[in-house]
Design a protein around this motif. Structure first.
Motif, mmCIF file in Angstrom:
data_model
loop_
_atom_site.group_PDB
_atom_site.id
_atom_site.type_symbol
_atom_site.label_atom_id
_atom_site.label_comp_id
_atom_site.label_asym_id
_atom_site.label_seq_id
_atom_site.Cartn_x
_atom_site.Cartn_y
_atom_site.Cartn_z
ATOM 1 N N GLU A 165 0.829 -1.211 0.000
ATOM 2 C CA GLU A 165 0.000 0.000 0.000
ATOM 3 C C GLU A 165 0.865 1.263 0.000
ATOM 4 O O GLU A 165 0.762 2.082 0.912
ATOM 5 N N SER A 168 -0.984 4.986 -0.011
ATOM 6 C CA SER A 168 -2.195 5.223 0.770
ATOM 7 C C SER A 168 -2.225 6.609 1.405
ATOM 8 O O SER A 168 -3.287 7.137 1.666
ATOM 9 N N SER A 196 -2.349 -3.353 -2.961
ATOM 10 C CA SER A 196 -3.236 -2.202 -2.860
ATOM 11 C C SER A 196 -4.677 -2.660 -2.716
ATOM 12 O O SER A 196 -5.006 -3.785 -3.066
ATOM 13 N N GLU A 201 -5.073 2.822 -8.625
ATOM 14 C CA GLU A 201 -3.628 2.835 -8.495
ATOM 15 C C GLU A 201 -3.001 1.740 -9.351
ATOM 16 O O GLU A 201 -1.963 1.915 -9.964
#
Ligand SMILES: Nc1ncnc2c1ncn2[C@@H]1O[C@H](COP(=O)(O)OP(=O)(O)O)[C@@H](O)[C@H]1O
Ligand SMILES: [Mg+2]
Lengths: 308, 233
Positions: A165, A168, A196, A201
């Motif tokens: 991630e 984030s 993710s 993304e």
């Protein structure tokens, strides 16, 4: 054939809680192969087991059963980690200036001298941290910490980059920077493994992706393979009566959903009615749709808790 | 070796407030006792600070692994190409650098006080060296128990491993000081009178050094098989 960058072979991970006599199966027969040189998206809802899988690959944890290889060596092989870069979810650092931190982590990977210094300076610049390199990282925002995290993951020029991630906490500009860095790494022949829970993304840069649901790989494939339901299309038209076509009106356009076989017929009908076809698109499911659909297929809530 | 040194330096940096406070305390005590320069007070000074050194070595190492895991700082470190035993050795070395600096300050301060009070100082260096080895044993045992126990449990466990004889002696049982060198050192410390070192003292020191190696090795074996991730939520 080259060996895969990452290979999980039927891994199960059970977390046991000492006090509650309860166990959580975070991974359950988890198998996945990530080839060298690809950007691989690792998607799944919260609690699906993404972080667990990554931590097992890096040797932070041991699987309850199953095995795996990272760059051709068994998980947990220390020397192999020198060729890997890792950014943890909610990354945390020592209370030291950002530039020194990056050098510290580079040095732990066996780098030293002018090479380490120039790599650090270059990365700090690329991640727009040069100006704050002398400031204590304990005073950084989450987004800035994530940038420092990326810098320490990239400092040894890794062959395999594992990011949990990574964006984030980043603003849109930060996300673009990260995307550029990842594409550059891929073009240099590196492998990127990107976890993710955000499709936006992943879909822009990933070559392939896997969707994890409840500790299992539910789907693997290219983004379009996974998201395009290729048997249905949306026709966007104008100059016709939406009631005749069972369509919906959006911003002055009529949108009509048709099965693949009915496409030609529908277009001819629009033309005959004096209308104009603006676009024909395959229907894309959203990731949310896919998560829900796959979760239903796999039955029940996210995690299984059971009394022993 | 380099990763160990880097990790040790990093640990020292993260604990510099503790070290500073301890050094300030030594200086403050020195100023206070320096006014009197009497034998009893100099002995009180070195005996008290000997116990502080043992306390410091234990308290520095008991919580460190749990803190590193909870704060998730351990992840970035162990994601690098280092072995887990190197990580432990780095923490131990870092703790010993801090305790070593403290012991050195105590030695210098005591030496100065003893000279002011015209006391013999011949045995001081040997005593402080053995005390330092005892501190190292405390740190190694604490690290050992904290690799698999929560700090709340690790502390009593370490205390039992280190100081069991102090309880047994009350019941008239006297275990070998070679198995429990730190207990033996606390006896030496509480009776310390600047006596020259005998072979007994050196044997206790050697036993403490062996304890360091044994417990670091045990800690490394256990830690190599532990999951280090804790839940973030
Ligand atoms: N250290 C742990 N102890 C107990 N349960 C855990 C631990 N880490 C994760 N879990 C559980 O395992 C499941 C998977 O978690 P995780 O791998 O963090 O998922 P993700 O990264 O996909 O959000 C979750 O149900 C989580 O609560
Ligand atoms: Mg996660």
């Amino acid at each position: 054939m080259t060996s895969p960058a990452l290979e999980f072979d039927n891994i199960t991970k059970q977390y046991r809680s000492f006090f509650h006599n309860e166990s959580v199966k975070a991974l359950d027969g988890f198998s996945l192969r990530v080839e060298q040189g690809e950007i691989f998206g690792f998607l799944g809802p919260n609690g699906a087991g993404k972080t667990t899988a990554i931590h097992i690959a890096l040797g932070f944890m041991f699987p309850s059963s199953g095995r795996g290889l990272m760059l051709g060596r068994p998980f947990g092989h220390a020397a192999t980690r020198r060729r890997v870069g890792f950014l943890a979810e909610n990354v945390a650092f020592y209370h030291r200036p950002a530039g020194r931190l990056v050098r510290f982590y580079g040095a732990l990977n066996g780098m030293h001298g002018p090479q380490l210094r120039s790599c650090t300076a270059e990365l700090l610049k690329e991640l727009e941290l040069s100006e704050v390199a002398g400031r204590n990282a304990s005073k950084f925002s989450r987004g800035m910490l994530q940038r420092v995290g990326l810098a320490q993951a990239l400092v040894n020029d890794p062959e395999l980059l594992i990011l949990d991630e990574p964006t984030s906490a980043l603003d849109p500009l930060g996300r673009i920077t990260v995307r550029e860095i990842l594409l550059k790494a891929r073009n240099a022949g590196k492998t990127v493994f990107l976890s993710s829970h955000l499709l936006s993304e992943v879909e822009q840069i990933c070559d392939r992706m896997a969707i994890v649901i409840k500790g299992r790989v539910a789907r693997v494939g290219t983004v379009s393979e996974l998201l395009e339901a290729q048997n249905r299309f949306v026709i966007t038209a104008r100059g016709i009566d939406e009631l005749l076509f069972e369509g919906t009106r959006q911003n002055g356009f009529i949108k009509i959903t048709v099965p693949a076989l009915g496409q030609r017929q529908a277009i001819e009908k629009i033309w005959l009615a004096g209308g104009e076809v603006i676009a024909v698109n395959p229907i894309r499911r959203t990731l949310e749709d896919l998560f829900v659909e796959l979760a239903h297929k796999n039955g029940g809530p996210h995690t299984e808790k059971r009394r022993q | 070796m380099r990763p160990i040194l880097l990790l040790a330096a990093n640990f020292v940096r993260s604990q510099w407030t503790v070290l500073t406070i301890m050094l300030v305390y030594v200086v403050a005590m020195l100023g206070f006792i320096g006014l009197h320069e009497q034998r009893a007070e100099v002995l009180f000074f070195i005996r008290q600070l000997s116990f502080y050194a043992i306390f410091l070595a234990t308290m520095l190492t008991i919580p460190v692994i749990q803190n590193e895991r909870k704060s998730r700082r351990i992840l970035a470190v162990l994601s690098k190409g280092i072995h887990r035993w190197q990580y432990l050795a780095g923490l131990l070395l870092g703790a010993l650098l801090i305790v070593g600096a403290f012991c050195l300050a105590v030695t210098l301060a005591t030496w100065w006080l003893a000279r002011q009070a015209s006391l013999p100082t011949a045995g001081l260096g040997a005593y402080m060296l053995v005390l330092f080895l005892g501190c190292a044993a405390c740190a190694a045992v604490s690290l050992f128990s904290s690799v698999f126990l929560h700090p709340f449990v690790a502390l009593p466990a370490a205390i039992i491993i280190l100081f069991l004889p102090l309880a047994l002696e009350l019941r008239g049982v006297y275990p070998s000081s070679l198995l429990f060198p730190v207990s033996a050192i606390t006896h030496v410390a509480s009776d310390y009178t600047f006596q020259p070192p005998g072979t007994g003292l050196w044997r206790i020191g050697a036993a403490a050094a062996v304890q360091v190696i044994v417990f670091l090795a045990l800690a490394a074996v256990i830690f190599a098989h532990r999951d280090i991730t804790v839940t973030s939520e």
